[in-house]
Motif scaffolding. Structure first.
Motif, PDB file in Angstrom:
ATOM      1  N   LYS A  53      73.546 -27.281-119.876  1.00  0.00           N
ATOM      2  CA  LYS A  53      73.564 -27.017-121.473  1.00  0.00           C
ATOM      3  C   LYS A  53      73.780 -25.652-122.060  1.00  0.00           C
ATOM      4  O   LYS A  53      74.162 -25.796-123.054  1.00  0.00           O
ATOM      5  N   THR A  54      73.232 -24.796-121.110  1.00  0.00           N
ATOM      6  CA  THR A  54      73.530 -23.614-121.819  1.00  0.00           C
ATOM      7  C   THR A  54      74.881 -22.693-121.448  1.00  0.00           C
ATOM      8  O   THR A  54      74.987 -21.727-121.954  1.00  0.00           O
ATOM      9  N   ARG A  55      75.606 -23.532-120.820  1.00  0.00           N
ATOM     10  CA  ARG A  55      77.053 -22.807-120.306  1.00  0.00           C
ATOM     11  C   ARG A  55      77.656 -22.825-121.851  1.00  0.00           C
ATOM     12  O   ARG A  55      78.000 -23.709-122.566  1.00  0.00           O
ATOM     13  N   LEU A  56      78.335 -21.674-122.092  1.00  0.00           N
ATOM     14  CA  LEU A  56      79.147 -21.531-123.241  1.00  0.00           C
ATOM     15  C   LEU A  56      80.389 -22.171-123.156  1.00  0.00           C
ATOM     16  O   LEU A  56      81.004 -22.349-122.419  1.00  0.00           O
ATOM     17  N   PRO A  57      80.841 -22.843-124.351  1.00  0.00           N
ATOM     18  CA  PRO A  57      82.041 -23.484-124.605  1.00  0.00           C
ATOM     19  C   PRO A  57      83.349 -22.701-124.211  1.00  0.00           C
ATOM     20  O   PRO A  57      83.277 -21.385-124.593  1.00  0.00           O
ATOM     21  N   GLY A  58      84.360 -23.378-123.937  1.00  0.00           N
ATOM     22  CA  GLY A  58      85.706 -22.775-123.794  1.00  0.00           C
ATOM     23  C   GLY A  58      85.824 -22.143-122.312  1.00  0.00           C
ATOM     24  O   GLY A  58      87.107 -21.546-122.200  1.00  0.00           O
ATOM     25  N   TRP A  59      85.015 -22.195-121.452  1.00  0.00           N
ATOM     26  CA  TRP A  59      85.215 -21.531-120.317  1.00  0.00           C
ATOM     27  C   TRP A  59      86.027 -22.538-119.389  1.00  0.00           C
ATOM     28  O   TRP A  59      86.080 -23.651-119.334  1.00  0.00           O
ATOM     29  N   SER A  60      86.764 -21.868-118.545  1.00  0.00           N
ATOM     30  CA  SER A  60      87.583 -22.624-117.434  1.00  0.00           C
ATOM     31  C   SER A  60      86.533 -23.083-116.694  1.00  0.00           C
ATOM     32  O   SER A  60      85.355 -22.734-116.097  1.00  0.00           O
TER      33      SER A  60
END
Length: 311
Positions: A53-60
């Motif tokens: 859930k803490t992963r930032l949006p828009g990453w590959s």
């Protein structure tokens, strides 16, 4: 016989220092920097410390694996540490020699293969208890991953994945390396039990029970009253230690490793380095989760701390 301890302590101090540095960098930089990666270096930094859930949006999705692969950590731990426990049991209680590959591992780390100090038998038993508790912990966590927890559709970086696999292999090996390769049992089991064994095991059971309760609470957020999974999103958990901290299951994990340090008799420097590694790793994950809850839930309880109650 103690020449190996600085080697192992240094080996565990390296990831502990890396997690501490990452935690300090995260806390000292501004909120804007924490909310998104800026530049190749900071972007890589965030990808290596964030998951789920803490992963930032828009990453590959490159170099990412499903968060549900956490289950693999405990499969490896049950098999590997169960094997080490089996060989240590046969060496300590049946008078057999440890396998040659374990003796080679001891020699590579500088462990003296001979020990004539019969006063150290309690240390051998302590190591056996710790390896047993570590294996039981892995069995419980594996069962929870399979039948209790409801994983989201989040991801973890492949570096984090391989670190987790290596951690459980290394931690069991570290315990086994606390005894010489010619370990023999010379006392009755009842004589070997020390007061710190009782304290450590009691703390281990207490922390394990609370960790399980907190994981059940998290799982119920994604189930209906009949126990069917109806959502994979996130909500604010309440109950048990969640009333004090955002990530009580992380805090319980730390307490479990502290309890193992107590079971070893308090004085094992190498294991305290393991505890420091767990402390900073779990604190880093807890701070990120705490920020996620505060950002996404306006009514999130303001009195809750991230990781350790009242800290």
């Amino acid at each position: 016989a103690r020449a190996m301890l600085p080697v192992l302590a240094a080996a565990w101090s390296l990831p502990a220092a890396a997690f501490l540095a990452a935690l300090l960098l995260l806390l000292l930089r501004g909120p804007a920097w924490r909310s998104q990666g800026r530049g190749a270096v900071s972007d890589l930094f965030h990808q290596l410390i964030r998951y789920g859930k803490t992963r930032l949006p828009g990453w590959s999705l490159n170099y990412l694996v499903p968060k549900s692969w956490f289950t693999h950590f405990y499969v490896v731990s049950v098999v590997w540490n169960g094997s080490l426990l089996y060989w240590l049991f046969r060496a300590e209680f049946l008078g057999e020699s440890l396998p040659s590959w374990i003796q080679d591992m001891h020699h590579a780390l500088g462990r003296d293969s001979q020990s004539t100090d019969t006063g150290k038998y309690s240390e051998y038993f302590s190591a056996f208890l710790v390896l047993l508790l570590l294996w039981l912990h892995s069995c419980r966590r594996l069962a929870e991953c399979l039948w209790t927890s409801v994983f989201s559709n989040g991801f973890i970086h492949v570096v984090q994945y391989y670190y987790g696999l290596g951690f459980y292999i290394a931690v069991g090996s570290t315990v086994l390396c606390q005894v010489p390769t010619n370990v023999r049992n010379g006392e009755e089991l009842s004589v070997q039990i020390r007061w710190y064994h009782i304290v450590g095991i009691t703390m281990y059971i207490w922390a394990s029970l609370h960790q399980h309760r907190c994981l059940v609470i998290l799982a119920k957020l994604r189930k209906n009253k009949s126990g069917t999974v109806v959502r994979l999103g996130h909500d604010v958990p309440f109950g048990d230690w969640f009333e004090s901290v955002s990530c009580p299951h992380y805090f319980a994990e730390l307490l479990i490793y502290v309890s193992l340090a107590i079971t070893l008799g308090f004085k094992n420097v190498t294991w305290w380095c393991v505890v420091m590694c767990v402390l900073f790793n779990q604190a880093l994950a807890a701070v990120l989760s705490h920020e996620f809850y505060q950002k996404n839930f306006r009514s999130y309880p303001k009195h809750r701390k991230a990781f350790i109650p009242h800290v």
